[in-house]
Design a protein around this motif. Structure first.
Motif, PDB file in Angstrom:
ATOM      1  N   TYR A   1       3.693  -7.486  64.678  1.00  0.00           N
ATOM      2  CA  TYR A   1       3.658  -6.792  63.387  1.00  0.00           C
ATOM      3  C   TYR A   1       2.562  -7.371  62.489  1.00  0.00           C
ATOM      4  O   TYR A   1       1.732  -6.643  61.931  1.00  0.00           O
ATOM      5  CB  TYR A   1       5.021  -6.874  62.695  1.00  0.00           C
ATOM      6  CG  TYR A   1       4.977  -6.295  61.304  1.00  0.00           C
ATOM      7  CD1 TYR A   1       4.796  -4.925  61.118  1.00  0.00           C
ATOM      8  CD2 TYR A   1       5.054  -7.111  60.184  1.00  0.00           C
ATOM      9  CE1 TYR A   1       4.699  -4.388  59.850  1.00  0.00           C
ATOM     10  CE2 TYR A   1       4.970  -6.578  58.904  1.00  0.00           C
ATOM     11  CZ  TYR A   1       4.790  -5.221  58.745  1.00  0.00           C
ATOM     12  OH  TYR A   1       4.684  -4.682  57.489  1.00  0.00           O
TER      13      TYR A   1
ATOM     14  N   THR B   1      -0.854  -6.541  63.733  1.00  0.00           N
ATOM     15  CA  THR B   1      -1.121  -5.100  63.626  1.00  0.00           C
ATOM     16  C   THR B   1      -1.554  -4.700  62.215  1.00  0.00           C
ATOM     17  O   THR B   1      -2.390  -3.828  62.036  1.00  0.00           O
ATOM     18  CB  THR B   1       0.157  -4.318  64.020  1.00  0.00           C
ATOM     19  OG1 THR B   1       0.434  -4.620  65.374  1.00  0.00           O
ATOM     20  CG2 THR B   1      -0.010  -2.826  63.868  1.00  0.00           C
TER      21      THR B   1
ATOM     22  N   ARG C   1      -1.298   1.934  65.090  1.00  0.00           N
ATOM     23  CA  ARG C   1      -0.404   0.819  64.760  1.00  0.00           C
ATOM     24  C   ARG C   1       1.058   1.205  65.015  1.00  0.00           C
ATOM     25  O   ARG C   1       1.886   0.355  65.319  1.00  0.00           O
ATOM     26  CB  ARG C   1      -0.610   0.407  63.296  1.00  0.00           C
ATOM     27  CG  ARG C   1      -2.036  -0.074  63.021  1.00  0.00           C
ATOM     28  CD  ARG C   1      -2.300  -0.256  61.548  1.00  0.00           C
ATOM     29  NE  ARG C   1      -2.135   0.983  60.797  1.00  0.00           N
ATOM     30  CZ  ARG C   1      -2.181   1.095  59.490  1.00  0.00           C
ATOM     31  NH1 ARG C   1      -2.389   0.006  58.765  1.00  0.00           N
ATOM     32  NH2 ARG C   1      -2.031   2.247  58.885  1.00  0.00           N
TER      33      ARG C   1
ATOM     34  N   LEU D   1       3.731  -1.064  67.258  1.00  0.00           N
ATOM     35  CA  LEU D   1       5.032  -1.527  66.752  1.00  0.00           C
ATOM     36  C   LEU D   1       6.192  -0.975  67.571  1.00  0.00           C
ATOM     37  O   LEU D   1       7.179  -1.678  67.823  1.00  0.00           O
ATOM     38  CB  LEU D   1       5.188  -1.145  65.279  1.00  0.00           C
ATOM     39  CG  LEU D   1       4.112  -1.740  64.359  1.00  0.00           C
ATOM     40  CD1 LEU D   1       4.358  -1.351  62.920  1.00  0.00           C
ATOM     41  CD2 LEU D   1       4.060  -3.256  64.497  1.00  0.00           C
TER      42      LEU D   1
ATOM     43  N   THR E   1       7.416   0.292  61.455  1.00  0.00           N
ATOM     44  CA  THR E   1       7.573  -0.955  60.697  1.00  0.00           C
ATOM     45  C   THR E   1       9.024  -1.088  60.238  1.00  0.00           C
ATOM     46  O   THR E   1       9.646  -2.154  60.352  1.00  0.00           O
ATOM     47  CB  THR E   1       6.661  -0.949  59.446  1.00  0.00           C
ATOM     48  OG1 THR E   1       5.312  -1.072  59.866  1.00  0.00           O
ATOM     49  CG2 THR E   1       6.998  -2.087  58.493  1.00  0.00           C
TER      50      THR E   1
ATOM     51  N   LEU F   1      11.279  -2.076  63.093  1.00  0.00           N
ATOM     52  CA  LEU F   1      11.009  -3.430  63.593  1.00  0.00           C
ATOM     53  C   LEU F   1      11.533  -4.490  62.615  1.00  0.00           C
ATOM     54  O   LEU F   1      12.204  -5.447  63.010  1.00  0.00           O
ATOM     55  CB  LEU F   1       9.499  -3.607  63.807  1.00  0.00           C
ATOM     56  CG  LEU F   1       9.126  -4.908  64.491  1.00  0.00           C
ATOM     57  CD1 LEU F   1       9.222  -4.741  65.996  1.00  0.00           C
ATOM     58  CD2 LEU F   1       7.730  -5.352  64.135  1.00  0.00           C
TER      59      LEU F   1
END
Ligand code: ACO
Length: 359
Positions: A162, A165, A252, A256, A305, A308
């Motif tokens: 993360y 990224t 991205r 993720l 995101t 995650l």
């Protein structure tokens, strides 16, 4: 001219390139998919800051320097700011750090959000902040300072992915803010503070919390299409979709989504959340295509995101703060690049107001 300055070139940079048509992100000559394969935050930080500070360092040296900086910064944690939301408390703590252009200032700024955010979150839930462990890499230490437990290999790797990224992404709003402040020679702390403030808004870094709110409201995969349609009928935007630059899928998002897989396959995350997210993504893409045929809208970084960071145990009100932990190195690198160039950023506006009445 448009209000959003799209297509205006405002800087030359060697740091990153976002190709919105091809869906490709390059950071200092390396493509994102290469960077995330076993990449660490310290590795990408060494790459981004290479040649921009007064002395050079490799990944191992930077790891040690960042660990020492975390220990120094821990003493700045102050429980007096606890009534503020986590992002605002972090911003207030960071604002107290001295300004400067040197490596020590940069290291303090790399350490500050990583130390302040877990400490603020713990204090707000009535727990004692945990001091940094200088023997750990930054990602593992952040998770340990948050939970009090050493993270698993998969959790550390997921946070590293993360942070790598999101480390840099062209001239986005917060990075531009950092460069504007750097061009006045105010100092790195001022640059990072401005960038942090720009990141807060929901059109930039503030979207992942609302992504989870949306998933919660949708509840089940069957509900997705009708819920999303009603949200668009109300004139709302679907959080985690659309991007100023990308006209295809944000690369991205895939990085993720890939980082989540080991957590799901090892049973460290409930797979139901992942299944719901995939159904919502598919419905959103179909409905956006039907409703906005002239505007290619795809998933952006914030969608995965949200999943995650939730899987790693961060509360949703802290997501934008975790984004700041990763992006700080990009802000610093851009601020240094701008400061070394030495030119004050000072665009012009077109006056469209009334003229003074003739005397
Ligand atoms: N949901 C629904 N419609 C959308 C969305 C969305 N997420 N994004 C754009 N649109 C539509 C707009 O309504 C507009 O439609 P119209 O022409 O019929 O009025 C059209 O697409 C263009 O919108 P703009 O606002 O001009 O596009 P812009 O480039 O400014 O948008 C932004 C980029 C702000 C990210 C937008 O897509 C958005 O609001 N997304 C939701 C919030 C979000 O996910 N933010 C995180 C972005 S990633 C990051 O910054 C780290």
């Amino acid at each position: 001219m448009t209000n959003g300055l799209e297509d205006v070139i405002a800087a030359e940079t060697q740091l990153s390139d976002v190709d919105g048509e091809a869906g490709r992100l390059i950071i200092r000559g390396v493509s994102l998919d290469h960077l995330v394969a076993d990449g660490t935050y310290e590795g990408v930080a060494a790459l981004l800051l290479d040649g921009l500070m007064e002395k050079s360092f490799d990944e191992a040296e930077l790891r040690a320097l960042m660990a020492q900086a975390r220990t120094r910064i821990f003493h700045h944690v102050d429980a007096a700011l606890l009534t503020l939301p986590p992002f605002d408390a972090m911003r207030a703590l960071l604002a107290r750090l001295p300004d400067g252009e040197d490596l020590d200032t940069a290291l303090s700024l790399l350490a500050a959000p990583a130390v302040f955010l877990p400490a603020v979150l713990r204090l707000q839930r009535g727990e004692k902040p945990i001091a940094p462990d200088a023997s750990l890499a930054q990602s593992a230490d952040i998770l340990r300072m948050l939970t009090g437990k050493l993270p698993t290999r998969e959790q550390t790797a997921a946070l590293d992915t993360y942070l790598v990224t999101i480390s840099d992404h062209g001239l986005n709003a917060s990075t531009f803010a950092s460069r504007v402040i750097a061009s006045t020679q105010a100092g790195l702390t001022s640059s990072v503070l401005a960038a942090l403030s720009a990141l807060k808004g929901p059109l930039h870094g503030g979207a992942p919390g609302p992504v989870l709110d949306m998933l919660d409201a949708i509840g089940t995969a069957e509900n997705a299409y009708s819920w999303l349609g009603e949200a668009l009928d109300r004139g709302e935007r679907l959080m985690g979709f659309g991007h100023r630059i990308y006209r295809v899928r944000d690369p991205r998002a895939d990085a993720l989504k890939g980082a989540l897989k080991p957590l799901i396959s090892t049973g460290q995350v409930n797979s139901a959340r992942g299944t719901l997210a995939e159904a919502v993504e598919a419905s959103a893409l179909a409905i956006l295509k039907a409703r906005k045929p002239n505007r290619p809208l795809d998933v952006n970084v914030e969608f995965y995101t949200a999943l995650l960071l939730e899987a790693l145990g961060f509360p949703r009100e802290a997501f934008t703060g975790v984004f700041a932990i990763g992006r700080t190195v990009g802000w610093l690198a851009h601020a240094r690049e701008q400061a070394l160039d030495g030119r004050l950023i000072r665009p012009r506006s077109v006056y469209i107001g009334p003229l003074p009445a003739a005397a």
